[in-house]
Each structure stands twice: as structure tokens, then as C-alpha cells.
Design an enzyme around this catalytic site. Structure first.
Site, PDB file in Angstrom:
ATOM      1  N   TYR A   1       0.874  -1.272  -0.086  1.00 58.23           N
ATOM      2  CA  TYR A   1       0.104   0.058   0.064  1.00 58.23           C
ATOM      3  C   TYR A   1       0.696   1.428   0.072  1.00 58.23           C
ATOM      4  O   TYR A   1       0.616   2.273  -0.628  1.00 58.23           O
ATOM      5  CB  TYR A   1      -0.987   0.069   1.092  1.00 58.23           C
ATOM      6  CG  TYR A   1      -1.847   1.395   0.981  1.00 58.23           C
ATOM      7  CD1 TYR A   1      -3.126   1.545   0.506  1.00 58.23           C
ATOM      8  CD2 TYR A   1      -1.330   2.341   2.168  1.00 58.23           C
ATOM      9  CE1 TYR A   1      -3.562   2.610   0.588  1.00 58.23           C
ATOM     10  CE2 TYR A   1      -2.407   3.261   2.220  1.00 58.23           C
ATOM     11  CZ  TYR A   1      -3.284   3.473   1.353  1.00 58.23           C
ATOM     12  OH  TYR A   1      -4.121   4.678   1.582  1.00 58.23           O
ATOM     13  N   GLU A   2       1.876   1.385   0.673  1.00 59.12           N
ATOM     14  CA  GLU A   2       2.915   2.494   0.661  1.00 59.12           C
ATOM     15  C   GLU A   2       3.833   2.462  -0.384  1.00 59.12           C
ATOM     16  O   GLU A   2       4.815   3.135  -0.174  1.00 59.12           O
ATOM     17  CB  GLU A   2       3.562   2.631   2.086  1.00 59.12           C
ATOM     18  CG  GLU A   2       2.410   2.816   3.339  1.00 59.12           C
ATOM     19  CD  GLU A   2       3.009   2.725   4.631  1.00 59.12           C
ATOM     20  OE1 GLU A   2       4.355   2.632   4.784  1.00 59.12           O
ATOM     21  OE2 GLU A   2       2.478   3.433   5.540  1.00 59.12           O
TER      22      GLU A   2
ATOM     23  N   TYR B   1      -7.621  10.450  10.336  1.00 64.13           N
ATOM     24  CA  TYR B   1      -6.966  11.393  11.500  1.00 64.13           C
ATOM     25  C   TYR B   1      -7.426  12.404  11.654  1.00 64.13           C
ATOM     26  O   TYR B   1      -7.673  12.811  12.839  1.00 64.13           O
ATOM     27  CB  TYR B   1      -5.528  11.217  11.127  1.00 64.13           C
ATOM     28  CG  TYR B   1      -4.448   9.787  11.099  1.00 64.13           C
ATOM     29  CD1 TYR B   1      -5.227   8.844  11.720  1.00 64.13           C
ATOM     30  CD2 TYR B   1      -3.735   9.694  10.267  1.00 64.13           C
ATOM     31  CE1 TYR B   1      -4.587   7.636  11.531  1.00 64.13           C
ATOM     32  CE2 TYR B   1      -3.051   8.508  10.016  1.00 64.13           C
ATOM     33  CZ  TYR B   1      -3.643   7.221  10.850  1.00 64.13           C
ATOM     34  OH  TYR B   1      -2.892   6.169  10.588  1.00 64.13           O
TER      35      TYR B   1
ATOM     36  N   GLY C   1     -14.980   0.986  11.279  1.00 56.65           N
ATOM     37  CA  GLY C   1     -14.752   1.453  12.854  1.00 56.65           C
ATOM     38  C   GLY C   1     -13.396   0.624  13.262  1.00 56.65           C
ATOM     39  O   GLY C   1     -13.111   0.889  14.343  1.00 56.65           O
TER      40      GLY C   1
ATOM     41  N   GLU D   1       3.726   2.821  15.614  1.00 58.66           N
ATOM     42  CA  GLU D   1       4.758   2.526  14.568  1.00 58.66           C
ATOM     43  C   GLU D   1       3.811   2.218  13.137  1.00 58.66           C
ATOM     44  O   GLU D   1       4.203   2.822  12.102  1.00 58.66           O
ATOM     45  CB  GLU D   1       5.589   1.284  14.833  1.00 58.66           C
ATOM     46  CG  GLU D   1       6.324   0.942  13.597  1.00 58.66           C
ATOM     47  CD  GLU D   1       7.461   1.904  13.282  1.00 58.66           C
ATOM     48  OE1 GLU D   1       8.038   2.114  12.034  1.00 58.66           O
ATOM     49  OE2 GLU D   1       7.556   2.990  13.900  1.00 58.66           O
TER      50      GLU D   1
ATOM     51  N   TYR E   1      -2.620  -0.489  10.405  1.00 57.31           N
ATOM     52  CA  TYR E   1      -3.183  -1.146   9.191  1.00 57.31           C
ATOM     53  C   TYR E   1      -4.406  -1.797   9.285  1.00 57.31           C
ATOM     54  O   TYR E   1      -4.594  -2.692  10.306  1.00 57.31           O
ATOM     55  CB  TYR E   1      -2.088  -1.886   8.510  1.00 57.31           C
ATOM     56  CG  TYR E   1      -2.532  -2.438   7.180  1.00 57.31           C
ATOM     57  CD1 TYR E   1      -2.426  -1.500   6.082  1.00 57.31           C
ATOM     58  CD2 TYR E   1      -3.023  -3.822   6.911  1.00 57.31           C
ATOM     59  CE1 TYR E   1      -2.876  -2.053   4.834  1.00 57.31           C
ATOM     60  CE2 TYR E   1      -3.295  -4.093   5.599  1.00 57.31           C
ATOM     61  CZ  TYR E   1      -3.275  -3.291   4.715  1.00 57.31           C
ATOM     62  OH  TYR E   1      -3.738  -3.664   3.470  1.00 57.31           O
ATOM     63  N   VAL E   2      -5.226  -1.351   8.385  1.00 52.98           N
ATOM     64  CA  VAL E   2      -6.627  -2.276   8.190  1.00 52.98           C
ATOM     65  C   VAL E   2      -6.819  -2.605   6.930  1.00 52.98           C
ATOM     66  O   VAL E   2      -6.615  -1.805   6.030  1.00 52.98           O
ATOM     67  CB  VAL E   2      -8.045  -1.415   8.857  1.00 52.98           C
ATOM     68  CG1 VAL E   2      -9.052  -2.148   8.600  1.00 52.98           C
ATOM     69  CG2 VAL E   2      -7.529  -1.089  10.263  1.00 52.98           C
TER      70      VAL E   2
ATOM     71  N   GLY F   1     -13.506   1.676   6.717  1.00 56.20           N
ATOM     72  CA  GLY F   1     -14.908   2.209   6.952  1.00 56.20           C
ATOM     73  C   GLY F   1     -15.953   1.473   7.799  1.00 56.20           C
ATOM     74  O   GLY F   1     -16.851   1.964   7.932  1.00 56.20           O
TER      75      GLY F   1
END
Length: 158
Positions: free
Chosen positions: A25-26, A132, A96, A84, A87-88, A94
Site C-alpha cells: 500500500y505504501e 486522522y 470502525g 509505528e 493497518y486495516v 470504513g
């Protein structure tokens, strides 16, 4: 609502899978050097200094992680938490899950008298930044994250 709990040794392979998903993802798919053995040692060895909470879906599958360690503020004179990695899995966002993981860390801070829960977010990660912002976290303007690693770290150590 996801179930949040402390990680167990048996979770290490799944935690590593999620770390690898985060790296993809990153945009750093080949950057992960961590192993299941590393996780087992650092999370469950004689004196762990890093901790992980996991989120399970209704079937018991770990779908999110919050890896963290204690920090210390010389100005506050108190500890805090550095998150650190949060991650989901994409399919669980979405629902929770991220909020529940952060809420757990906030509760740890309050219970232990810690004053801060801090983390970094990549500048381009608009969905994370929006999340955030929605929980009222603040940006630490004027600060830049710095790092010594690889050859520069070796050179500095000499």
C-alpha cells in the site's frame, strides 16, 4: 464491530502478512525484512519493547493491527505511545476497525498516565489523513522526521 485484543504468538504469521500488505500500500513492496521469528522474538521474548493489538472480524480473522512502543517526553516528564503502524485490510476499512484500534491505544495512555499518542503519516496518504483529521488528531507543523540507516548509520557509529 471488530474485536480488539492483544496479539498472541500464534498471530505472528498473520501480522507479517498485514505488514507486507501495508508495504505494498505504501509503495514499498520489497522493503519488508521482518520475519515471523523476528516478530515472535520482539513481541513475545523475554523483555518485549514493542507491542501489537489486533482487530478480528466476526469470523476471528485478524484484519487489522496497531504496532506500538512506549516513548518518553522530557518536557512532559511522562511516557507516551508511538504508533509505528496502523493497518486495516482494505475490505474492512470504513467499519470502525481503525477507530477501535486507536481507541484501545488511547485507553492505554489514559490508564497508564501517558500524555501522548503519536504517529507519522505519509504526505500522499489522503484517506489516512482524512481519517486522522476526523478523530481530531493534530498535525505537528514545523517538525520533520529524520532517519539514519544503512551506510549512513554505519558511518556514524564508527
Amino acid at each position: 464491530m471488530p474485536q480488539i485484543r492483544e496479539a498472541r504468538r500464534a498471530d505472528c504469521p498473520r501480522i507479517l502478512d498485514l505488514i507486507q500488505e501495508l508495504a505494498v500500500y505504501e509503495k514499498e513492496p520489497n522493503a519488508v525484512k521482518n520475519t515471523v521469528a523476528d516478530l515472535e522474538e520482539h513481541l513475545f521474548g523475554d523483555a518485549p519493547k514493542v507491542f501489537t493489538h489486533v482487530a478480528e472480524d466476526e469470523s476471528g480473522l485478524v484484519v487489522g493491527i496497531a504496532m506500538w512502543f512506549p516513548t518518553y517526553s522530557t518536557w512532559e516528564g511522562r511516557h507516551g505511545i508511538h504508533l509505528e503502524d496502523l493497518y486495516v485490510q482494505e475490505t474492512e476499512r470504513g467499519k470502525g476497525t481503525g477507530t477501535a484500534l486507536l481507541k484501545t491505544l488511547a485507553q492505554i495512555c489514559v490508564e497508564r498516565g501517558y500524555r501522548r499518542l503519536e504517529w507519522a503519516v505519509l504526505d500522499w496518504n489522503a484517506p489516512a489523513i482524512a481519517f486522522y483529521d476526523s478523530i481530531r488528531s493534530s498535525t505537528m507543523d514545523g517538525w520533520s522526521t529524520r532517519r539514519l540507516d544503512g551506510p549512513a548509520l554505519e558511518e556514524m557509529a564508527r
